[in-house]
Structure formats: C-alpha cells, structure tokens
Write a protein that holds these residues in place. Structure first.
Motif, mmCIF file in Angstrom:
data_model
loop_
_atom_site.group_PDB
_atom_site.id
_atom_site.type_symbol
_atom_site.label_atom_id
_atom_site.label_comp_id
_atom_site.label_asym_id
_atom_site.label_seq_id
_atom_site.Cartn_x
_atom_site.Cartn_y
_atom_site.Cartn_z
ATOM 1 N N ALA A 220 0.837 -1.193 0.000
ATOM 2 C CA ALA A 220 0.000 0.000 0.000
ATOM 3 C C ALA A 220 0.873 1.245 0.000
ATOM 4 O O ALA A 220 2.045 1.239 0.404
ATOM 5 C CB ALA A 220 -0.925 -0.011 1.227
ATOM 6 N N ASP A 221 0.276 2.328 -0.449
ATOM 7 C CA ASP A 221 0.972 3.621 -0.444
ATOM 8 C C ASP A 221 1.201 4.085 0.999
ATOM 9 O O ASP A 221 0.405 3.767 1.893
ATOM 10 C CB ASP A 221 0.161 4.651 -1.208
ATOM 11 N N PRO A 222 2.266 4.844 1.301
ATOM 12 C CA PRO A 222 3.300 5.312 0.353
ATOM 13 C C PRO A 222 4.370 4.265 0.122
ATOM 14 O O PRO A 222 4.719 3.496 1.008
ATOM 15 C CB PRO A 222 3.875 6.542 1.035
ATOM 16 N N LEU A 223 4.842 4.166 -1.150
ATOM 17 C CA LEU A 223 5.890 3.235 -1.544
ATOM 18 C C LEU A 223 6.919 3.963 -2.388
ATOM 19 O O LEU A 223 6.606 4.980 -3.030
ATOM 20 C CB LEU A 223 5.294 2.081 -2.372
ATOM 21 N N PRO A 224 8.144 3.468 -2.378
ATOM 22 C CA PRO A 224 9.138 4.029 -3.300
ATOM 23 C C PRO A 224 8.683 3.844 -4.751
ATOM 24 O O PRO A 224 7.870 2.977 -5.073
ATOM 25 C CB PRO A 224 10.409 3.225 -2.988
ATOM 26 N N GLY A 225 9.217 4.620 -5.642
ATOM 27 C CA GLY A 225 8.789 4.593 -7.035
ATOM 28 C C GLY A 225 8.971 3.241 -7.695
ATOM 29 O O GLY A 225 8.093 2.769 -8.434
ATOM 30 N N HIS A 226 10.108 2.576 -7.421
ATOM 31 C CA HIS A 226 10.342 1.296 -8.088
ATOM 32 C C HIS A 226 9.385 0.222 -7.569
ATOM 33 O O HIS A 226 8.988 -0.677 -8.300
ATOM 34 C CB HIS A 226 11.796 0.862 -7.889
ATOM 35 N N LEU A 227 8.967 0.306 -6.290
ATOM 36 C CA LEU A 227 8.012 -0.668 -5.759
ATOM 37 C C LEU A 227 6.601 -0.394 -6.267
ATOM 38 O O LEU A 227 5.802 -1.328 -6.418
ATOM 39 C CB LEU A 227 8.044 -0.649 -4.229
ATOM 40 N N THR A 228 6.303 0.853 -6.512
ATOM 41 C CA THR A 228 4.975 1.162 -7.075
ATOM 42 C C THR A 228 4.807 0.509 -8.448
ATOM 43 O O THR A 228 3.751 -0.055 -8.775
ATOM 44 C CB THR A 228 4.795 2.680 -7.191
ATOM 45 N N GLU A 229 5.866 0.557 -9.242
ATOM 46 C CA GLU A 229 5.792 -0.067 -10.569
ATOM 47 C C GLU A 229 5.673 -1.585 -10.451
ATOM 48 O O GLU A 229 4.922 -2.228 -11.198
ATOM 49 C CB GLU A 229 7.041 0.314 -11.366
ATOM 50 N N VAL A 230 6.397 -2.153 -9.489
ATOM 51 C CA VAL A 230 6.309 -3.604 -9.271
ATOM 52 C C VAL A 230 4.905 -3.999 -8.831
ATOM 53 O O VAL A 230 4.346 -4.997 -9.274
ATOM 54 C CB VAL A 230 7.368 -4.051 -8.244
ATOM 55 N N ARG A 231 4.327 -3.201 -7.923
ATOM 56 C CA ARG A 231 2.965 -3.489 -7.459
ATOM 57 C C ARG A 231 1.970 -3.455 -8.632
ATOM 58 O O ARG A 231 1.107 -4.337 -8.745
ATOM 59 C CB ARG A 231 2.560 -2.484 -6.392
ATOM 60 N N ASP A 232 2.097 -2.473 -9.476
ATOM 61 C CA ASP A 232 1.181 -2.376 -10.611
ATOM 62 C C ASP A 232 1.329 -3.576 -11.545
ATOM 63 O O ASP A 232 0.339 -4.113 -12.061
ATOM 64 C CB ASP A 232 1.420 -1.081 -11.377
ATOM 65 N N ASP A 233 2.571 -4.019 -11.757
ATOM 66 C CA ASP A 233 2.796 -5.193 -12.611
ATOM 67 C C ASP A 233 2.193 -6.450 -11.995
ATOM 68 O O ASP A 233 1.582 -7.278 -12.697
ATOM 69 C CB ASP A 233 4.289 -5.393 -12.855
ATOM 70 N N LEU A 234 2.373 -6.579 -10.669
ATOM 71 C CA LEU A 234 1.806 -7.748 -9.986
ATOM 72 C C LEU A 234 0.282 -7.746 -10.060
ATOM 73 O O LEU A 234 -0.349 -8.789 -10.293
ATOM 74 C CB LEU A 234 2.277 -7.791 -8.534
ATOM 75 N N LEU A 235 -0.307 -6.581 -9.834
ATOM 76 C CA LEU A 235 -1.770 -6.500 -9.905
ATOM 77 C C LEU A 235 -2.277 -6.765 -11.325
ATOM 78 O O LEU A 235 -3.311 -7.413 -11.522
ATOM 79 C CB LEU A 235 -2.238 -5.122 -9.431
ATOM 80 N N SER A 236 -1.549 -6.274 -12.325
ATOM 81 C CA SER A 236 -1.950 -6.528 -13.708
ATOM 82 C C SER A 236 -1.858 -8.016 -14.041
ATOM 83 O O SER A 236 -2.766 -8.586 -14.674
ATOM 84 C CB SER A 236 -1.072 -5.720 -14.660
ATOM 85 N N THR A 237 -0.782 -8.657 -13.602
ATOM 86 C CA THR A 237 -0.642 -10.094 -13.844
ATOM 87 C C THR A 237 -1.736 -10.880 -13.129
ATOM 88 O O THR A 237 -2.304 -11.839 -13.684
ATOM 89 C CB THR A 237 0.741 -10.581 -13.377
ATOM 90 N N ASN A 238 -2.030 -10.486 -11.899
ATOM 91 C CA ASN A 238 -3.089 -11.154 -11.144
ATOM 92 C C ASN A 238 -4.434 -10.982 -11.833
ATOM 93 O O ASN A 238 -5.236 -11.928 -11.921
ATOM 94 C CB ASN A 238 -3.127 -10.582 -9.726
ATOM 95 N N ARG A 239 -4.674 -9.782 -12.321
ATOM 96 C CA ARG A 239 -5.945 -9.516 -12.998
ATOM 97 C C ARG A 239 -6.061 -10.322 -14.290
ATOM 98 O O ARG A 239 -7.126 -10.869 -14.595
ATOM 99 C CB ARG A 239 -6.055 -8.016 -13.265
ATOM 100 N N ASP A 240 -4.954 -10.436 -15.040
ATOM 101 C CA ASP A 240 -4.980 -11.241 -16.262
ATOM 102 C C ASP A 240 -5.250 -12.709 -15.957
ATOM 103 O O ASP A 240 -5.989 -13.396 -16.685
ATOM 104 C CB ASP A 240 -3.646 -11.114 -17.006
ATOM 105 N N ALA A 241 -4.649 -13.211 -14.869
ATOM 106 C CA ALA A 241 -4.878 -14.607 -14.494
ATOM 107 C C ALA A 241 -6.339 -14.838 -14.114
ATOM 108 O O ALA A 241 -6.938 -15.863 -14.476
ATOM 109 C CB ALA A 241 -3.956 -14.994 -13.337
ATOM 110 N N GLU A 242 -6.931 -13.890 -13.404
ATOM 111 C CA GLU A 242 -8.345 -14.020 -13.050
ATOM 112 C C GLU A 242 -9.235 -14.009 -14.291
ATOM 113 O O GLU A 242 -10.194 -14.780 -14.390
ATOM 114 C CB GLU A 242 -8.737 -12.894 -12.097
ATOM 115 N N HIS A 243 -8.913 -13.126 -15.232
ATOM 116 C CA HIS A 243 -9.701 -13.074 -16.471
ATOM 117 C C HIS A 243 -9.563 -14.371 -17.273
ATOM 118 O O HIS A 243 -10.542 -14.868 -17.851
ATOM 119 C CB HIS A 243 -9.257 -11.888 -17.324
ATOM 120 N N LEU A 244 -8.339 -14.918 -17.314
ATOM 121 C CA LEU A 244 -8.127 -16.158 -18.040
ATOM 122 C C LEU A 244 -8.910 -17.303 -17.417
ATOM 123 O O LEU A 244 -9.574 -18.084 -18.117
ATOM 124 C CB LEU A 244 -6.630 -16.494 -18.075
ATOM 125 N N ILE A 245 -8.873 -17.404 -16.113
ATOM 126 C CA ILE A 245 -9.607 -18.473 -15.436
ATOM 127 C C ILE A 245 -11.106 -18.299 -15.628
ATOM 128 O O ILE A 245 -11.844 -19.269 -15.890
ATOM 129 C CB ILE A 245 -9.240 -18.491 -13.937
#
Length: 404
Positions: A220-245
């Motif tokens: 959760a916020d506040p996070l360093p900039g590089h972790l914010t990008e990692v979080r967004d990538d993880l959430l996007s991957t998780n969302r894609d997996a949910e859509h695929l299933i």
C-alpha cells in the motif's frame, strides 16, 4: 462415370440395397430367359427337321422327311381341316416351301410371344423383388435406425440413456453393445469434467483473490517509485490470471450446453452491452454504432447470451484501429458485428475460433488470451445457432450469428 457413380453414392443405403435386389433379380432373370429362348429355338428347329409328310393318294405312297433330297407328295388340308388329295407332282416343291415357311413363322411367333410375356413377367417380378428388398432392408436396418435416433437424442444431459438392444448375438447386437460402452466412457468423462469445473471455480479463484488482497495491502501507499511499478505489474498479472480463469470456466460451462433454457430478450441484451462498452469505445477512439430492428425473444441462458454479445463487441473493439468503427446489427434472428482493422486472410478465418489463436498483435484494446471467439462459438452451439465469419471489405472481420 463419375457423375452417375456420385449420384448413386448419395442415395440412402436402404434405396441402394433395394435397387441391388432388383438389379440382381433382373440380371439373373434376363440370363435365364436368354438361355430358355436359345434352347427353345434350338429344340423347335430340331423338331421341324424331323417332321414327316406322307403322300396319301396314289399308288406310289411313301414317307418323306424334311431332310430327304427328293420332294415327296404329301396330304393337303382343305378348308374344313380334313386331309384332301395330295398336290400334283409339279406342285410338290411349292407346297413343301409353303409348309416350311409356315412352320418357321409359327416357330418365330411362338418365340416372340414367349419372349414378350416372359419379359413383362420379368419386369414385374423385378419390381416385386425391389419392394421385397425394401421391406427386408428396413427390417434389417431397424437396429441401425435405433442407434442413429439415440445418438441424435443423447446429449451431455442424458448420457445415462442406453440402447439395450435385445435379440440374437449378431453383428447388429454387437454394434449396439459397442455404442452403449462408448456412452459409458462419455458419461464418465463428462462427469469428470463437471466435477473439475465446479472445483476449479473455487480452487483457482480463491488463491488469486487472496493474492490480489495481499499485494494491495502489503504494497500500500506510500511506496518508493520502483516498488509502485512492481505493485502495478503484480496486480496486472493477477488480474490477467483471473480473467483467463473466468474465460476458461465460461468456455467449459458453455460447452456443457443450456441446462434450463428460459425466454431471453436478445435485443435488450444487445443494447445494454453496447451501452456498457460505449465508454471503452470512446477511450480507444472507435465509433460504436448499434441498429436493432424489433425485439427478439428466444429460449436460452441469459448469462451465456450476454457473454456472447460482450465477447463479440469486445473482440471487435480490441482488434481494431484508431478512428475505426464497430457496427452492431440485430435484424430478425441474425446478429452481425462488423469492425475495421488490418486485412484478415480468408484462409485463416477459421483459426480465430480456436482457443488461444490470435492473428497478430495490432490491437488498440487491452490484452487478451484468444478465447473471445471460441467462447462465442461455444455459446452459439449451445443455443443451436450458426456462427460465420468473413473478412470485411475495409479490413477487419464481420461475424454473423444466426439463431434458429
């Protein structure tokens, strides 16, 4: 030879079997008739050669056969049929020629009459043989017809139905037993698939939901900039997996068919889905136009039909180009969705309906998994509808779903 042979192969098996009975009887009867005619002609010729004529008047009375070189005198016939005086000696050759001509004429007439009436009788008997063959073929193919009717009637909802054919242990009985054994295997396979779909809906969705919550809470916020990008990538991957299933589960559900159909207003579903995707179309700079001509009520599953329309429209939006368009038309019992985009090879249109097949990455929308049109085809098949696709004149694809 190719044309008649192809026409014969298109006839039903029962018709071909009855025609074979008639043809076989006709050929064998014709051969027998020709044999009888030849024998009759030969036999009558022999009898004519053995006919004797006797001279009944005068002292020089002696028998004569047709093979004798000297023309004998013989008795003649009067108008009343009685034997009259023999001809004069000078008329012997003429009289004999008349007798020979008369006998041959009688012989030819008898053979012609026999050939005519035998031919008529042969044709009549061939027709009777064809009718008999039709009846026998129907009785012989009755178990096959039962197998065919059962195969058409059985679906994944009544796989417990069996032929249970009774009778002697012959080829047809073994065919029915093999069909019942195949149904047993299919029933076990479908039961296993249903259990998998039911369990997967819980076993796969629950961990992904927990993973998404952990990512959102742990990062959760506040996070360093590089972790914010990692979080967004993880959430996007998780969302894609949910859509695929979710897409795989929807595909498995539609493959099972419609268990309890109910009246569905397809026009209302089409307009509602188009209105819900209007903002997404504006975001991708795609013009979305909808034309619905009259209401359409049909039996089916409203959830599956909504997914059918949604996947068609979302696929048309994703595989498009900036400043392109999507046209949705519901006319009668036909739903048509056309879009613009890159030209599509006509030979590869069928591949678009296979799971995980995509023709290029030139899409303006979000990423997908190549399941959209596969789900459309599966839902359409479950509702007895036909799906056709063809390349558009300005690129893109035109997909038509016709409900019966």
């Amino acid at each position: 030879m190719t044309g008649p042979h192809r026409a014969l192969t298109r006839l039903p098996f029962r018709v071909r079997l009855a025609a074979a009975f008639s043809g076989l009887f006709l050929l064998s009867g014709a051969a027998l008739l020709a044999f009888v005619v030849l024998l009759a002609r030969y036999g009558t010729a022999q009898q004519v050669e053995g006919i004797e004529a006797q001279r009944l008047d005068g002292p020089d009375e002696r028998p004569w056969t047709g093979a004798s070189p000297a023309p004998p005198a013989y008795g003649g016939f009067g108008r009343t049929g009685e034997v009259g005086p023999g001809p004069r000696h000078g008329d012997d050759g003429l009289a004999l020629r008349k007798v020979d001509t008369t006998v041959r004429a009688v012989q030819e007439a008898a053979l012609d009459q026999m050939l005519l009436w035998s031919g008529i009788g042969l044709v009549v008997m061939a027709l009777l043989a064809g009718l008999t063959g039709w009846w026998l073929a129907g009785r012989a193919l009755r178990p096959v017809a039962a197998v065919t009717d059962t195969a058409r009637r059985i679906s994944d909802l009544n796989l417990d139905e069996r032929l249970a054919l009774t009778g002697p242990d012959d080829e047809l009985h073994r065919l029915a037993d093999t069909f019942d054994t195949m149904l047993d295997r299919l029933q076990r396979a479908f039961d296993s698939q249903r259990r998998f779909v039911t369990n997967a809906s819980h076993e796969l969705r629950t961990p992904l939901a927990a993973q998404r919550t952990s990512i959102e809470v742990g990062l959760a916020d506040p996070l360093p900039g590089h972790l914010t990008e990692v979080r967004d990538d993880l959430l996007s991957t998780n969302r894609d997996a949910e859509h695929l299933i979710a897409a795989l589960l929807l595909l498995a559900r539609s493959d099972r068919g419609v268990e309890e159909p109910e009246p569905v207003e397809l026009a209302g579903i089409t307009e509602a889905v188009a209105a819900g995707l209007a903002s997404e179309a504006e975001e991708h700079d795609v013009a979305l136009r909808t034309l619905v001509r009259g209401p359409l009520r049909l039996p089916g599953d409203p959830v599956l039909l909504r997914h059918l329309v949604t996947n068609l429209l979302r696929n048309a939006l994703q595989y498009n180009r900036p400043e392109g368009r999507v046209e949705v038309t519901l006319d009668g019992r036909t739903l048509t969705v056309a879009n613009t985009g890159r030209p599509v090879d006509p030979d590869r249109v069928g591949d678009l309906f296979e799971p995980f097949r995509r023709l290029g990455q030139d899409r303006v929308g979000a990423t997908g998994h190549g399941l959209g049109l596969s789900i459309v085809r599966s839902i359409a098949t479950a509702h007895g509808a036909a799906v056709r696709a063809r390349p558009g004149p300005d690129g893109g694809l035109t997909v038509t779903v016709t409900f019966t």
